[in-house]
Design a protein around this motif. Structure first.
Motif, short mmCIF file in Angstrom:
data_model
loop_
_atom_site.label_atom_id
_atom_site.label_comp_id
_atom_site.label_asym_id
_atom_site.label_seq_id
_atom_site.Cartn_x
_atom_site.Cartn_y
_atom_site.Cartn_z
N ALA A 16 31.00 -60.69 69.08
CA ALA A 16 30.23 -62.05 69.39
C ALA A 16 29.38 -62.18 68.06
CB ALA A 16 29.25 -61.67 70.60
N HIS A 17 28.69 -61.34 67.61
CA HIS A 17 27.84 -61.38 66.28
C HIS A 17 28.73 -61.92 65.08
CE1 HIS A 17 25.16 -60.38 63.09
NE2 HIS A 17 26.33 -59.50 62.53
N ASP A 18 30.00 -61.30 65.08
CA ASP A 18 30.85 -61.84 63.97
C ASP A 18 31.15 -63.38 64.03
OD1 ASP A 18 32.14 -60.94 61.48
OD2 ASP A 18 33.97 -61.62 62.67
N HIS A 19 31.06 -63.95 65.47
CA HIS A 19 31.54 -65.21 65.51
C HIS A 19 30.24 -66.22 65.69
CE1 HIS A 19 35.47 -63.66 66.06
NE2 HIS A 19 35.96 -64.92 65.98
N GLY A 20 28.95 -65.46 65.82
CA GLY A 20 27.88 -66.13 66.18
C GLY A 20 27.95 -66.88 67.45
N ALA A 21 28.32 -66.01 68.53
CA ALA A 21 28.49 -66.64 69.86
C ALA A 21 27.54 -65.61 70.80
CB ALA A 21 29.97 -66.44 70.24
N ILE A 23 27.07 -63.45 74.24
CA ILE A 23 27.83 -62.42 75.04
C ILE A 23 28.65 -63.27 76.20
CG2 ILE A 23 27.84 -60.49 76.65
CD1 ILE A 23 27.63 -59.63 73.67
N ARG A 24 28.03 -64.33 76.74
CA ARG A 24 28.92 -65.09 77.70
C ARG A 24 29.91 -65.95 77.18
NH1 ARG A 24 27.19 -66.99 82.66
NH2 ARG A 24 24.83 -66.42 82.21
N GLU A 25 29.61 -66.59 76.00
CA GLU A 25 30.41 -67.19 75.32
C GLU A 25 32.01 -66.23 74.89
OE1 GLU A 25 27.72 -70.69 73.44
OE2 GLU A 25 28.24 -68.87 72.25
N MET A 26 31.64 -65.21 74.24
CA MET A 26 32.55 -64.29 73.89
C MET A 26 33.38 -63.76 75.02
SD MET A 26 34.40 -62.94 71.45
CE MET A 26 33.64 -63.79 70.17
N ALA A 27 32.62 -63.46 76.13
CA ALA A 27 33.33 -63.00 77.20
C ALA A 27 34.48 -64.11 77.76
CB ALA A 27 32.39 -62.58 78.43
N ARG A 28 33.98 -65.35 77.97
CA ARG A 28 34.65 -66.43 78.20
C ARG A 28 36.07 -66.76 77.15
NH1 ARG A 28 30.08 -70.95 79.42
NH2 ARG A 28 29.45 -70.48 81.52
N ALA A 29 35.87 -66.45 76.11
CA ALA A 29 36.87 -66.53 74.96
C ALA A 29 37.88 -65.44 75.25
CB ALA A 29 36.43 -66.57 73.76
N LEU A 30 37.32 -64.40 75.64
CA LEU A 30 38.36 -63.29 75.72
C LEU A 30 39.19 -63.23 77.08
CD1 LEU A 30 36.33 -60.58 74.13
CD2 LEU A 30 38.34 -61.50 73.00
N GLY A 31 38.58 -63.95 77.99
CA GLY A 31 39.09 -64.16 79.19
C GLY A 31 38.49 -62.94 80.30
N PRO A 154 21.90 -58.81 77.07
CA PRO A 154 21.64 -60.34 77.62
C PRO A 154 22.89 -61.17 77.28
CG PRO A 154 19.71 -59.31 76.74
CD PRO A 154 20.81 -58.46 76.14
N LEU A 155 23.35 -61.94 78.30
CA LEU A 155 24.56 -62.80 78.15
C LEU A 155 24.21 -63.77 77.46
CD1 LEU A 155 25.83 -62.67 81.91
CD2 LEU A 155 26.74 -61.40 79.86
N THR A 156 23.06 -64.52 77.12
CA THR A 156 22.62 -65.50 76.79
C THR A 156 22.10 -65.49 75.07
OG1 THR A 156 20.07 -65.52 77.51
CG2 THR A 156 22.05 -66.74 78.72
N LEU A 157 22.16 -64.19 74.58
CA LEU A 157 21.60 -64.11 73.24
C LEU A 157 22.92 -63.51 72.29
CD1 LEU A 157 18.53 -62.10 73.60
CD2 LEU A 157 18.79 -64.45 73.56
#
Length: 785
Positions: A16-21, A23-31, A154-157
């Motif tokens: 998530a840090h590497d993509h600037g996303a 935790i929630r966004e990265m979790a969605r992207a990973l499924g 936190p999911l939103t950070l």
């Protein structure tokens, strides 16, 4: 790419840090969330991913990253430490296993080297040292003072690797505010010496391999959970010793000042919070586990007698039982030093309900009934290593048995030197029975109907072949009882013919076996083999593990072969024709026997072989039933005395009693003349006639007179050389016979005194026994000669 030993939540945060996303966004992207069959992201999602991944999540990870699902599964705590954890029914790590806890420790240098990526081994209580940087792990964030991963990210950070994501200690109202301290810049540094690093390596090796194979574990190789439980217990014992200022020569140098868990309530905690205290306890524990003597040093006096030992490894249980000695009940010791390989019911099916006589003779306390002790010992073998009660264990062997018999025997085990190894021998026997497997299915044997075993005709045929006398009905019943006990393993009382006349007691059966000739024994075993064969049971008649298999020596037994009177010792001395002619002329069998110098039984067999039916007779004695009732019930004469008075045998008296409908007294010491008749010295005194009757009545009266001369029961007991408890029981018995209490017990400052009834009983007893007030015999008139 995930790093070796990296937890899944750390990898998600770094991605998530590497993509600037977030935790929630990265979790969605990973499924991981918000897909069909998956719940939406929540506050506990990151924690759940680091513990366990669902099948749908693993499948989505394969699709989104192109890497195999097994790689991601290995990054979870449940897979990394699969041998070290227990899961609840909901798939969470149980709070009662030795590996619970998720608030990770960390190594600042490792975070700096990896760009803020964490290690799985840091997230468990058994992780306390960094083997790469030779230092202890850091417990808390240097800014907020909390474990750095106390909560999920936190999911939103957007994550900031190696920075603390806890809420600040003094929140400013912004729910998104985080501590943000740079954990890789922590200045805290405690060196991990060589002994500490070796302890960390040993623990991680046990976690990875699933078994302990060093030190005291080398032979049995217990599971990881058992080893970690052992480590937890020994760690606390080690810290208790260090806090108390006790050090053993084998202990590595440790800083006892770092042990702080006792500051809260004065007791060293089982699971300390700081890495330094964990390191101290585990380092000493690993050193102790290398040698049995060290374990004993550590636990002696530092482990409570009421602790539950189920969770610990068999080697440590054994050492704990030795350290605690007789402070623990034999049953507890038996349960903690044993391993359960099979179900108790399966083990019970491999054991007789009464343990083999050779084992009982070696293991049972000498003062107990052999059959009762054998049944209790068999039940003890069943409950070894289990949580069964005495009653439940013995019910698996004998539904009619009483659990308190097992309890009584178990309380007696190991109290005397010859029985010191009994409990451990029982545990080893249980393991031996488990390992040997089924030789005889005693559960099936116990259910067989043995009514038809060894008919009397077959018994006579065996005796005829072996040229021994078949004896009376009692000997035949003893032979049947022997085969019943041999084949079924049950108590004699469960035999279907146990109520028949002549059936032996257990002690009588033991004498029968001791005197039985070898040829008869072999023939009886062949008989029972045929009986079992008729039921399609293809098993040996009997089987017993050798006593030497558990490290004991069998008791020495006589090697002399038993012998019975030969059936035909002098039959050749009697000429059949002459014997028949003499008997036909009217001579008796006894007269013919005297002429030939043989026993009359020999003449009887010669006549029987010639087809001659001998004349049978019995001395007829007319006996008045009223006279017999008076002499037996009123005058309290014994059967032996009546037989001598009339000039007949005891059997004749028994027959006349039965014919007259007179109930017979029970056999044994309670039916002796001294126990059923009033002592003549009682005279016509109503009180003395109640007291001076029964077994040991005179002894109780004499002891009461001695007690009356002392200030306390204890002083009287010491003077007589008996225990105060036995003396108290006897005083209660004589008081019950007299009609009330005889003494008032001594109290502080007041001696023992006699009640009014006691004073009357004492006066009458002294007159009856001819004693003076000083307790000496009263001289006859005119003085002593």
């Amino acid at each position: 790419m995930p790093l070796p030993d990296e937890p899944f939540d750390s990898w998600v945060e770094f991605m998530a840090h590497d993509h600037g996303a977030t935790i929630r966004e990265m979790a969605r992207a990973l499924g991981l969330v918000d897909r069909s069959g998956l719940p939406p992201a929540g506050p506990q999602s990151a924690r759940m991913w680091s513990t366990r991944l669902e099948i749908e999540q693993l499948r989505n990870l394969e699709l989104t990253t192109g890497r195999k699902a097994d790689e991601y599964s290995a990054m979870t705590r449940t897979v990394f430490a699969a041998h070290a954890i227990r899961l609840t029914s909901r798939g969470r790590i149980s709070a009662f296993c030795p590996s619970t806890g998720v608030a990770a420790r960390y190594c600042p240098e490792c975070l700096a080297d990896s760009g803020g990526r964490w290690r799985l081994s840091w997230q468990f209580p058994f992780g306390f040292a960094c083997l790469r940087h030779h230092r202890l792990l850091v417990d808390v964030c240097p800014e907020c003072g909390q474990p750095p991963r106390l909560v999920g990210h936190p999911l939103t950070l957007v994550p900031q690797p190696s920075h603390c994501h806890n809420r600040p200690v003094a929140p400013n109202g912004d729910v998104r505010a985080r501590c943000g301290a740079n954990l890789s810049a922590s200045a805290e540094f405690v060196v991990a010496d060589n002994a500490t690093r070796n302890a960390q390596r040993a623990i991680l090796r046990v976690v990875a391999s699933g078994v302990g194979d060093f030190g005291i574990y080398a032979d049995l190789r217990p599971s990881t959970i058992q080893v970690l439980s052992d480590m937890t217990l020994l760690s606390r014992a080690a810290r208790q010793a260090l806090v108390a200022g006790e050090r053993f020569e084998w202990m590595p140098a440790m800083n006892a000042d770092a042990i702080t868990s006792q500051q809260r309530n004065g007791k060293v905690e089982l699971r300390p919070a700081t890495a330094e205290e964990v390191a101290i306890g585990n380092t000493v524990a690993v050193e102790a586990l290398k040698d049995s003597a060290r374990v004993a040093d550590l636990v002696r006096g530092r482990v409570g007698t009421h602790i539950a030992f189920d969770q610990y490894s068999p080697p440590l249980r054994d050492h704990l039982s030795r350290a605690l000695g007789r402070k623990t009940r034999p049953t507890t010791t038996l349960q903690i030093i044993s391993r359960t390989v099979v179900e108790p019911s399966v083990r019970a099916a491999r054991l007789p309900a009464v343990l083999w006589s050779e084992w009982t003779a070696r293991l049972a306390p000498r003062r107990l009934d052999a059959e009762i002790a054998g049944g209790a010992l068999a039940a003890a073998v069943v409950l070894a290593g289990t949580r069964l009660t005495h009653g439940a264990a013995i019910k698996l062997l004998d539904p009619d048995a009483k659990g308190r018999q097992v309890s009584h025997v178990m309380r007696s085990l190991g109290r005397h030197a010859p029985e010191a190894d009994t409990v451990r021998a029982i545990a080893r026997l249980a393991a031996l029975v488990d390992e040997t497997g089924v030789v005889i299915d005693f559960a099936r044997r116990r259910a067989i109907d043995y009514s038809g075993i060894l008919p009397q005709d077959e018994w006579r045929e065996i005796c005829h072949r072996e040229n021994v006398l078949p004896g009376s009905n009692h000997r035949w019943q003893s032979a049947r009882a022997h085969l019943y006990a041999l084949a079924s393993g049950n108590k004699l009382a469960r035999a279907p013919f146990a109520d028949e006349a002549g059936f032996p007691t257990f002690s009588e059966l033991s004498k029968f076996r001791t005197g039985m000739p070898a040829g008869v024994s072999t023939a009886l075993e062949a008989s029972v083999m045929g009986f079992l064969g008729s039921l399609d049971i293809d098993e040996p008649v009997s089987w017993m593990p050798g006593i030497d298999a558990v490290g004991l020596e069998a008791e020495a037994s006589s090697s002399d072969e038993g012998s019975w009177p030969r059936a035909r010792p002098a039959q050749s001395a009697v000429e059949p024709g002459g014997a028949v002619a003499a008997y036909s002329s009217g001579r008796s069998v006894e007269e013919i026997a005297v002429d030939h110098g043989v026993a009359r039984q020999t003449v009887g067999r010669v006549l029987a072989s010639e087809g001659i039916t001998t004349r049978r007779g019995r001395r007829r004695v007319a006996m008045d039933p009223d006279w017999l009732r008076k002499r037996y019930l009123v005058d309290r004469r014994t059967i032996l005395e009546l037989a001598a008075e009339v000039g007949v045998t005891r059997t004749t008296i028994n027959r006349h009693l039965e014919a007259a409908g007179i109930p017979r007294r029970a056999r044994g010491s309670s039916s002796r003349a001294t126990a059923i008749r009033v002592d003549p010295r009682a005279g016509e005194s109503p009180i003395l006639r109640r007291i001076l009757v029964g077994q040991n009545a005179t002894m109780r009266a004499e002891r009461f007179l001695i007690v009356a001369r002392h200030d306390t029961i204890g002083a009287a007991a010491n003077a007589m050389g008996v225990s105060a408890g036995v003396l108290s029981i006897q005083l209660r018995r004589i008081g019950a016979d007299a009609g009330g209490p005889l003494i008032t017990h001594a109290q502080r400052g007041l001696p023992l005194t006699l009640t009014d009834l006691g004073a009357e009983v004492r006066r009458e007893l002294m007159d009856a026994f001819g004693l003076s007030e000083a307790g000496d015999p009263v001289p006859p008139a005119g003085g002593y000669p």
